[in-house]
Structures are given as C-alpha cells and as structure tokens.
Design an enzyme around this catalytic site. Structure first.
Site, mmCIF file in Angstrom:
data_model
loop_
_atom_site.group_PDB
_atom_site.id
_atom_site.type_symbol
_atom_site.label_atom_id
_atom_site.label_comp_id
_atom_site.label_asym_id
_atom_site.label_seq_id
_atom_site.Cartn_x
_atom_site.Cartn_y
_atom_site.Cartn_z
ATOM 1 N N ASP A 107 11.488 6.310 5.134
ATOM 2 C CA ASP A 107 12.645 7.010 4.569
ATOM 3 C C ASP A 107 12.577 8.509 4.814
ATOM 4 O O ASP A 107 11.564 9.036 5.276
ATOM 5 C CB ASP A 107 12.785 6.705 3.061
ATOM 6 N N ASN B 265 9.769 2.914 -10.865
ATOM 7 C CA ASN B 265 10.909 2.036 -11.199
ATOM 8 C C ASN B 265 10.948 0.791 -10.315
ATOM 9 O O ASN B 265 11.940 0.075 -10.299
ATOM 10 C CB ASN B 265 12.230 2.808 -11.088
ATOM 11 N N HIS C 121 10.877 0.724 -6.994
ATOM 12 C CA HIS C 121 11.523 0.850 -5.673
ATOM 13 C C HIS C 121 10.501 0.714 -4.544
ATOM 14 O O HIS C 121 9.313 0.962 -4.726
ATOM 15 C CB HIS C 121 12.351 2.136 -5.555
ATOM 16 N N GLU D 68 16.390 1.566 -4.323
ATOM 17 C CA GLU D 68 16.313 1.682 -5.772
ATOM 18 C C GLU D 68 16.719 0.346 -6.422
ATOM 19 O O GLU D 68 17.286 -0.533 -5.755
ATOM 20 C CB GLU D 68 17.239 2.805 -6.241
HETATM 21 P P1 PGA Z 1 4.020 8.098 -4.686
HETATM 22 O O1 PGA Z 1 5.420 7.461 -4.361
HETATM 23 O O2 PGA Z 1 3.058 7.594 -3.678
HETATM 24 O O3 PGA Z 1 4.245 9.594 -4.556
HETATM 25 O O4 PGA Z 1 3.656 7.700 -6.067
HETATM 26 C C1 PGA Z 1 5.513 6.099 -4.111
HETATM 27 C C2 PGA Z 1 6.964 5.686 -4.045
HETATM 28 O O5 PGA Z 1 7.793 6.297 -4.740
HETATM 29 O O6 PGA Z 1 7.278 4.750 -3.310
#
Ligand code: PGA
Length: 235
Positions: free
Chosen positions: A59, A123, A125, A130
């Site tokens: 992404d 959450n 995702h 999302e």
């Molecule tokens: P993070 O993000 O590694 O910064 O915790 C993971 C994500 O949001 O997929």
C-alpha cells in the site's frame, strides 16, 4: 509463538533469506509500518543477492510525494532498498493516483507473489483493507478508518497530517499469494490477532480471511499471542 520482537524478526529473516537463496527470482510482497523494521534491518545487513528479486508493496498513502518522509516509497528506500543490490525497476509500490489495474497486471506478469509479508492493524486490517472491505477486492483507492488514522498519527507531527486515503492491494490480491507470512507483536495487537485467527471469518475483521488461505505462517511475540488458545501455539 516466539518470546520477543527480536525473535520474531529473526525468524522472519530466516524465512525470507531461505526463500531468496532457494529462488533468486523470488516475487516478494512487502509491508511497511513498525512491525517489519527488525526484519528489514536484518535483510539490509545481510549478503543476499537481490538483483533478480521482484517486490510488490501492499500500500501507499494518497497525497504524499515519494520523497515525503512518511511515504511508503521513502520508507522502503530508507529501510531496505538502498542497502541491497535490488534492481529499482523490479520494485513496485502502488500509486494512490490510481492505476490499480496496472499494478495488478504487473503482479500477474511477474507470475504472482510467492511470499507476502503482512502485518495486521489493531482493527484487523491487512494492507489498508479496512473493516468492511470485500474479500474479493483488488488493488484500489480506499479511505482510511478513524482507528488507522489515530494509530498512524505517531509517525506524523499532527494527526491532521495523516492522509485520509490510500491505495492498497486488495484482499483478493493478497489471498492469491502462494505463501503469506503474518507478523504481529505487542499487546496492542492481541485482540486483532485473536479475532483474526480464532474468531468467525468476517469482513468486519479483514485478517480473518487468512483462515481460508492454505499456506499462512504466523509469527507472533508473546504479547500478541496472549489471547490465543494454547492449542493454536507452536514455537
Ligand atoms: P504496524 O502496522 O506494523 O505499524 O503496527 C501494521 C498494520 O497496520 O498493518
């Protein structure tokens, strides 16, 4: 389950390094965020031959130039690409200016993703898919959830500076990867990990779709695994 973040990063490194040594033309899916930093530190310090490896990132934020310090383009160059002999033309990061179909075509032309590195949001995702994202979704522009904007504000001066939208590989795209390596660390991920791995498969928890994938390696530290039933755990 592994005891610490460093142990998770070391195991992830072993997996990626073995795959690149076995298949110098590996097609590798990359994630950003805090979780893979220990993996990238090890890869950056390693002596793997990246010259024929092809990469696809999950992404990218909308509205940030590739040079912006919080863009995922910048992140990848800072933490991995500039340290290894990767061929720039073989690196691919979605562009939030559109052309999700072109990105998908590049993945197909490369023969599909062999190994996808994946994190999970608090959450649930995956990528920036999302809660509510369709399991069949493809690479596209998306709006970020309020929880994601709040979680990612730590990387920006002010929460208002966090982009509200992004481009992400779709869930359908991610699920076509031959192998998925899901990494999660810290207490903040425990609930999402539990819902993803032992809850119902539902679009409310995008990562729960991974229960339907035949080849997922899950690397967790103790804190992230703390709400999982013991029978799900191996070391
Ligand atoms: P993070 O993000 O590694 O910064 O915790 C993971 C994500 O949001 O997929």
């Amino acid at each position: 389950m592994l005891p610490t973040y460093e142990a998770v990063s070391g195991r992830a490194f072993d997996v990626v390094a073995a795959r690149i040594r076995a298949s110098p033309q590996l097609v590798l899916g990359l994630a950003t965020g805090s979780t893979p930093l220990g993996l990238y530190r090890r890869l950056a310090a390693g002596d793997l031959d990246w010259s024929r490896v092809t990469t696809f990132n999950l992404d990218e934020y909308a509205g940030l130039s590739p040079e912006h310090p919080q863009s995922y383009h910048h992140y990848m160059w800072l933490h991995l690409f500039r340290h290894v002999n990767i061929t720039p033309a073989r690196t691919h990061i979605p562009s939030a200016t559109g052309a999700g179909t072109a990105f998908e075509a590049r993945i197909a032309a490369a023969g599909g993703i062999d190994l996808q590195i994946l994190g999970i949001g608090a959450n649930g995702h995956i990528g920036f898919n999302e809660p509510g994202s369709s399991f069949g979704s493809r690479t596209r522009s998306v709006s970020l959830a309020a929880r994601t904007i709040a979680d990612n504000a730590r990387f920006f001066d002010r929460v208002e500076d966090v982009p509200r939208s992004a481009c992400t590989m779709g869930i359908g795209t991610i699920m076509e990867s031959r192998v998925i390596m899901l990494m999660a660390c810290g207490k903040v991920k425990a609930e999402a990990v539990s819902r993803a791995l032992q809850g119902p498969v539902t679009t409310d928890v995008p990562a729960s779709v991974l229960q339907r994938h035949p080849n997922v390696l899950v690397l967790l530290d103790e804190a992230a695994a703390s709400l999982l039933s013991k029978h799900l755990l191996t070391s």
